[in-house]
Design an enzyme around this catalytic site. Structure first.
Site, PDB file in Angstrom:
ATOM      1  N   LEU A  74      48.852  40.364  40.959  1.00 58.12           N
ATOM      2  CA  LEU A  74      48.788  39.391  39.864  1.00 58.12           C
ATOM      3  C   LEU A  74      48.837  40.118  38.529  1.00 58.12           C
ATOM      4  O   LEU A  74      48.790  41.349  38.486  1.00 58.12           O
ATOM      5  CB  LEU A  74      47.502  38.576  40.019  1.00 58.12           C
ATOM      6  CG  LEU A  74      47.434  37.743  41.327  1.00 58.12           C
ATOM      7  CD1 LEU A  74      46.036  37.199  41.564  1.00 58.12           C
ATOM      8  CD2 LEU A  74      48.443  36.590  41.268  1.00 58.12           C
ATOM      9  N   PRO A  75      48.974  39.387  37.415  1.00 64.65           N
ATOM     10  CA  PRO A  75      49.145  40.080  36.125  1.00 64.65           C
ATOM     11  C   PRO A  75      47.980  40.999  35.749  1.00 64.65           C
ATOM     12  O   PRO A  75      48.199  42.143  35.357  1.00 64.65           O
ATOM     13  CB  PRO A  75      49.303  38.939  35.124  1.00 64.65           C
ATOM     14  CG  PRO A  75      49.833  37.790  35.930  1.00 64.65           C
ATOM     15  CD  PRO A  75      49.188  37.929  37.277  1.00 64.65           C
TER      16      PRO A  75
ATOM     17  N   LYS B 234      46.876  54.611  38.414  1.00 66.83           N
ATOM     18  CA  LYS B 234      48.021  53.815  37.951  1.00 66.83           C
ATOM     19  C   LYS B 234      48.038  53.738  36.424  1.00 66.83           C
ATOM     20  O   LYS B 234      49.103  53.869  35.795  1.00 66.83           O
ATOM     21  CB  LYS B 234      47.950  52.398  38.538  1.00 66.83           C
ATOM     22  CG  LYS B 234      49.108  51.486  38.113  1.00 66.83           C
ATOM     23  CD  LYS B 234      50.399  51.859  38.795  1.00 66.83           C
ATOM     24  CE  LYS B 234      51.650  51.240  38.170  1.00 66.83           C
ATOM     25  NZ  LYS B 234      51.732  49.792  38.312  1.00 66.83           N
TER      26      LYS B 234
ATOM     27  N   LYS C  15      48.877  46.931  27.804  1.00 67.06           N
ATOM     28  CA  LYS C  15      47.598  46.678  28.485  1.00 67.06           C
ATOM     29  C   LYS C  15      47.187  47.906  29.313  1.00 67.06           C
ATOM     30  O   LYS C  15      46.037  48.341  29.286  1.00 67.06           O
ATOM     31  CB  LYS C  15      47.742  45.459  29.403  1.00 67.06           C
ATOM     32  CG  LYS C  15      46.519  45.144  30.240  1.00 67.06           C
ATOM     33  CD  LYS C  15      46.888  44.429  31.554  1.00 67.06           C
ATOM     34  CE  LYS C  15      47.612  45.363  32.531  1.00 67.06           C
ATOM     35  NZ  LYS C  15      47.886  44.822  33.850  1.00 67.06           N
TER      36      LYS C  15
END
Lengths: 292, 292, 292, 292
Positions: free
Chosen positions: C65-66, C166, C235
């Site tokens: 998901l985002p 990540k 982000k």
């Protein structure tokens, strides 16, 4: 009706701030973890050294502690009495102020984040600046308790705003000082007389408190007197950058400054004054920032 | 024995500086590329509009031009007379000052790099700060010619030192202003009253000329009056960073600031005041730095 | 004994990853907020479009998901069944992974943070890299479910470690790309042939995936195809800088990069590919990064 | 007609590059300030140790020296013969290349700035990348002399372009390595397994030569073998930033990197390998970048 006042935290700032309160109030309670300091304060200034349980029963409770964690720990263990006002003069975290203010409001206690600026000399003279976040009516009720040690009491916004302004103020001090250090290193490398250069700049548009006060009185004389710990300034720059970060705002200059003070703080001895941060720069250049 | 004085460059600064000279000297020659400005000056202040050939025959020659290139061009085409003193008030390059001073010394002409600080208002009032590099004896011989427009005349070192100090001063203004802009953007994003915050910070350790003067009088009121061009400040930050660069000194904060002003200068209209640099930051955040 | 698998989130990555699962498992459930996408997936790849309630009853549940907020929202509303393994392939926040892993452990559910790298092309081909944080035994039990879409599955540490790696990976991509853009802008300003320069650098020590792939295939050809949104990379740089920040570690280069991507993300259109970040730099220089 | 070749500078690179020339040319002259190194080269590889006067009479003259100053000094004292080609493999300064090329052109000598990439191992194997600035026809005439030690010879633009590309390449190496160091420090601070993390990132979009080669083979094994001096990389970052500076281009990330390498270079011992730059970061964090 007489108000009772308590002051929690007899550090370099708290000791001096609380010393002004007996001029205006008859019931001034002081408490400190190392209790002998509270007793010494009482002996010297006519305050009363009390237990923490008695302190938090005062009408107005001041706290002035190293970080927000210590404040939160005390409040959760020793809740202030219903109807009181808690004024936290710590250089704390805005998010903590918001949380604590909301919790205490449930018990009809007003929490004001009210950090001060002016260092120990301003505390001594009673000329501190108080930047206050939180309920404005509560500030007005408590204003007379802050007046003995301050010459400016300013409401800057909702809970957390006082801490935010203090963090930005200290960040600006950090930026301005580091920039002065880089600039004067370059001048010295080119053989410029840096004392004369400082005279010029302090009469010109590049001046700042860092160039007018910190640089000549702490750095160029190589004294670096410990009155405001580098580790605390590094912490404050972290609070300031958190403001930018949580608002998703780019702040490249402040972010770089924060990294530099983090690096300085972990490279230099624990008891370094904030002005000793320039020594990190000196270690990179071999150029000492010293008067001619 | 009477001294003759010349002033080359009737820009916003030169016009006002030269206006003070007739109070102390009877032979004051002015020259400007657009000659009508020199004639207007003569009509208004009792100076003499002369040819450039006559100007460089004065005992003391002032120049106040956009950059060192213009100064070098005039000196090479119209060499000053033997025994004269050339006082360059341009915000110029230290390396140019060194080169020109050496060349002119061969003809028994003293070259002083003597940039000024105080902006147009200081020039108007005759309260400029003059930071002087070059031969100290020459400065003493020429001091009386600078006194009419200045309240501080300071010898800061050998040739180029004056330009170096000016560049560092302007760099510090640039750093301090950008830091204020980032800090207040973060405060505004958190709902803090930024006018009250500014009141606090200007009474505290984070203050600077940028926070006390530039920010309220140019930015928060959204006026950005053009008195000192952003492109010139960007140039000055380049001169400052050159100092660090040629000395092989790390100056991370100044280097970042220089990049930010370069970016601002090339992003904003040509006629932008230096204070408009904050608009670049505003374009990244959507937050306008405006009084409540 | 047959395992049931669910995949929550049919975005550009999830769609392609889930497509590989029916090769190895017979009960593959897919769910998506816009349910028609789940139905389309079922029709095309032989998965089953189920309700979210049925999805969280699978033995192994993937989510992609985002951000972590969406994952937390679903888990709190639709708790997975006792004994299951939740594999979150979102590029999420380490602190969220720690919190959720602890909560789910109380119900005997293992939570693995398992973000993937390789973009849509790697998902299509089943050659993704999966960086896994959390319980190692749980990873071994779930490994066979990840193998269909990946060529490297690596355990990197406790809960949150996968998200941390990540975030750092994406931060490095961001740094490397921006540095390439600055460097090639300087080269182009000096009239260097930038295609030839890129050939040299990609055969030399300055090369990176950013210079070998991103720069020629997205920037120099001016295509900027939207496969990884700039806002998501911005982000991710925020998550990376949080790692440094919470550990009180100076990270000046990463902090500056984060500011630059924040600025780029808020300056450019919402649907910009991450590679379009260079347009912010172009707006400062007037130099377009384009093949000759 | 046989061409005579000379190679000036028997350093770590020049020694290995010149060793390939006798395969293709019969008259290969070598010279070195410490002449015994030239004699040793002749003894080992069948070149001829000659005087500098004889060297500059060759048809093609290579130089490979620490900086452009040494090259300029030799050329001005020992001008090459009319009609020759001078190929300078130094990592030099673009502005120097432009100046020297113009001077030599007056004597019908072509000057090519032709720095190489591939380090000592590439020189040993004859697989260097040569990035060439200057007259293209001269490059074609000289190409066969470069082929013995290189696998890619690329014309990148006018005089100075080769040096510019090399400087940007080395700057990118510097950026990429420092970013890896910051990122992995943050990961280690959070308890992530950094060897596994590196495996993931080297299979992902954050990879670079710095992460694939430098970091594991020089840093994580704590060997820091001296093959490319940190002081030379710091110099190269200075050349790169000069490109941005003279073009008045903002390059914040490169400028910060340059400051960091300047600081590292002056803080660490003179004989440090470029990879040891990470030790400056380690001194700020107390976290050692070492394999588990």
């Amino acid at each position: 009706m007489t108000q009772s006042i308590a002051f929690i935290g007899m550090g370099a700032m708290g000791w001096r701030m609380a010393a002004h309160l007996p001029k205006a109030f008859s019931d001034v309670r002081v408490w400190n973890r190392t209790f002998s300091k509270a007793e010494a304060h009482a002996a010297e200034f006519g305050t009363k050294a009390t237990s923490i349980e008695q302190a938090v029963q005062a009408d107005i409770i001041f706290s002035c502690l190293p970080t927000s964690s210590e404040v939160e720990a005390i409040i959760s263990q020793y809740p202030p009495k219903n109807g009181s006002i808690w004024i936290d003069c710590t250089s704390g975290e805005p998010s903590s102020a918001k949380k604590v203010a909301e919790q205490l409001a449930a018990n009809n206690v007003a929490f004001l984040d009210a950090p001060v600026s002016g260092q120990t000399i301003g505390a001594e003279r009673g000329t501190l600046t108080v930047m206050v976040g939180g309920n404005k009516a509560a500030l007005e009720r408590a204003r007379s308790a802050m007046e003995p040690f301050s010459s400016l009491i300013e409401h800057v916004g909702d809970s957390g705003s006082g801490f935010a302004v203090k963090a930005v103020n200290n960040m600006l001090l950090a930026v301005n000082l580091w920039a002065v250090a880089e600039g004067f290193t370059a001048l010295k490398a080119h053989g410029v007389n840096i004392d004369s250069a400082l005279t010029c700049i302090n009469a010109s548009s590049g001046r700042s408190l860092a160039s007018e006060v910190t640089f000549p009185q702490r750095v160029l004389n190589r004294e670096f007197p410990l009155t405001f710990a580098l580790s605390l300034l590094a912490k404050d720059t972290g609070i300031a950058i958190d403001l930018a970060h949580t608002a998703k705002i780019p702040a490249p200059l402040l972010a770089l400054t924060q990294s530099l003070y983090r690096a300085a703080s972990s490279s230099l001895p624990d008891d370094s004054d904030f002005s000793a941060s320039v020594k990190l720069l000196e270690s990179w250049t071999g150029i000492e920032l010293k008067s001619n």
